[in-house]
Design a protein around this motif. Sequence first.
Motif, PDB file in Angstrom:
ATOM      1  N   LYS A   1      46.565  36.009  47.551  1.00 13.50           N
ATOM      2  CA  LYS A   1      47.457  36.990  48.164  1.00 13.50           C
ATOM      3  C   LYS A   1      47.207  38.383  47.603  1.00 13.50           C
ATOM      4  CE  LYS A   1      50.932  33.430  48.962  1.00 13.50           C
ATOM      5  NZ  LYS A   1      52.265  32.901  48.621  1.00 13.50           N
ATOM      6  N   TRP A   2      46.957  38.482  46.305  1.00 16.11           N
ATOM      7  CA  TRP A   2      46.623  39.776  45.722  1.00 16.11           C
ATOM      8  C   TRP A   2      45.249  40.249  46.201  1.00 16.11           C
ATOM      9  CZ3 TRP A   2      49.529  43.359  43.884  1.00 16.11           C
ATOM     10  CH2 TRP A   2      50.735  43.038  43.267  1.00 16.11           C
ATOM     11  N   ALA A   3      44.306  39.309  46.338  1.00 17.97           N
ATOM     12  CA  ALA A   3      42.976  39.688  46.832  1.00 17.97           C
ATOM     13  C   ALA A   3      43.052  40.196  48.264  1.00 17.97           C
ATOM     14  CB  ALA A   3      42.028  38.494  46.741  1.00 17.97           C
ATOM     15  N   LEU A   4      43.940  39.605  49.075  1.00 14.45           N
ATOM     16  CA  LEU A   4      44.113  40.073  50.441  1.00 14.45           C
ATOM     17  C   LEU A   4      44.658  41.495  50.463  1.00 14.45           C
ATOM     18  CD1 LEU A   4      44.125  39.568  53.488  1.00 14.45           C
ATOM     19  CD2 LEU A   4      46.420  38.593  53.232  1.00 14.45           C
ATOM     20  N   THR A   5      45.622  41.781  49.601  1.00 15.49           N
ATOM     21  CA  THR A   5      46.171  43.140  49.525  1.00 15.49           C
ATOM     22  C   THR A   5      45.098  44.130  49.090  1.00 15.49           C
ATOM     23  OG1 THR A   5      48.387  42.299  49.022  1.00 15.49           O
ATOM     24  CG2 THR A   5      47.912  44.581  48.415  1.00 15.49           C
ATOM     25  N   ALA A   6      44.315  43.750  48.075  1.00 12.27           N
ATOM     26  CA  ALA A   6      43.248  44.642  47.611  1.00 12.27           C
ATOM     27  C   ALA A   6      42.206  44.867  48.690  1.00 12.27           C
ATOM     28  CB  ALA A   6      42.596  44.049  46.358  1.00 12.27           C
ATOM     29  N   LEU A   7      41.853  43.815  49.422  1.00 17.97           N
ATOM     30  CA  LEU A   7      40.870  43.957  50.499  1.00 17.97           C
ATOM     31  C   LEU A   7      41.376  44.889  51.588  1.00 17.97           C
ATOM     32  CD1 LEU A   7      38.194  42.954  51.840  1.00 17.97           C
ATOM     33  CD2 LEU A   7      39.577  41.174  52.928  1.00 17.97           C
ATOM     34  N   ALA A   8      42.654  44.743  51.947  1.00 20.18           N
ATOM     35  CA  ALA A   8      43.213  45.569  53.019  1.00 20.18           C
ATOM     36  C   ALA A   8      43.299  47.033  52.616  1.00 20.18           C
ATOM     37  CB  ALA A   8      44.595  45.048  53.407  1.00 20.18           C
ATOM     38  N   LEU A   9      43.755  47.303  51.385  1.00 16.28           N
ATOM     39  CA  LEU A   9      43.993  48.681  50.970  1.00 16.28           C
ATOM     40  C   LEU A   9      42.727  49.392  50.516  1.00 16.28           C
ATOM     41  CD1 LEU A   9      47.351  48.309  48.992  1.00 16.28           C
ATOM     42  CD2 LEU A   9      46.996  48.784  51.412  1.00 16.28           C
ATOM     43  N   LEU A  10      41.805  48.670  49.902  1.00 14.90           N
ATOM     44  CA  LEU A  10      40.632  49.313  49.313  1.00 14.90           C
ATOM     45  C   LEU A  10      39.382  49.244  50.180  1.00 14.90           C
ATOM     46  CD1 LEU A  10      41.018  48.140  45.604  1.00 14.90           C
ATOM     47  CD2 LEU A  10      41.849  50.246  46.676  1.00 14.90           C
TER      48      LEU A  10
END
Length: 217
Positions: free
Chosen positions: A115-124
């Motif tokens: 879930k954190w990796a998904l957030t990082a992928l979306a934002l970065l």
Amino acid sequence: MTDAPRTLPATPVARRVPAHFCPARFVRLLRVELAERWRTHAGFLLVMAVVLALLAALMLGSRSYWGLTVSDQGGWYAFGLWASGYAFAHLWLAPWQRTAPSLLALMRPAAVAEKWALTALALLLLYPLAYTAVFAAIYSVAAPLAYEGRMAQYAEAARQAAADGTLDQLTPPRRADYVAYIPFLSEGRADGEAPARGRWLSWLFYAGLTGYAATLA
């Protein structure tokens, strides 16, 4: 006659999601997120495109066509990425700020790392790519129009300078200066290595800004 002992129905036990990162499960999580909220994200990109188009129209309306050279676009690109990226981070993390959506997000069969990796992928990665595509599409139209306007101004000034004998003092605008800015690809056409180093610092600032927005969720 004694009654046979009755057996109670087994209580269903929720399957525990392994804590390690699973690429296949991460892809499924990404698909679910995009399928559920693509209208929200598309609406945000549409609003951003309208704002960028209005800004480009204001620049085209000025006689000096300020802000439309490839080097000037770099500054506008960075400012727009910072501001819109910070807003998009809040939009992406909005479900975590409400009770029911946050519970649904927690119940999704995915590890915390995914879930954190998904957030990082979306934002970065995903949002900067989408922003870059929208920015390049708008300025690939606005910049050539600015070049045509600058050439018309140069032709008018050249006729006057030819009459005054000062034509050699004029410098025509370069077409290469009026193209759409693309980060890390347009640096060589701008001012060399110094802006390239500054662009890396700009991306680091963007990463820190979106990370700060994530901590507020």
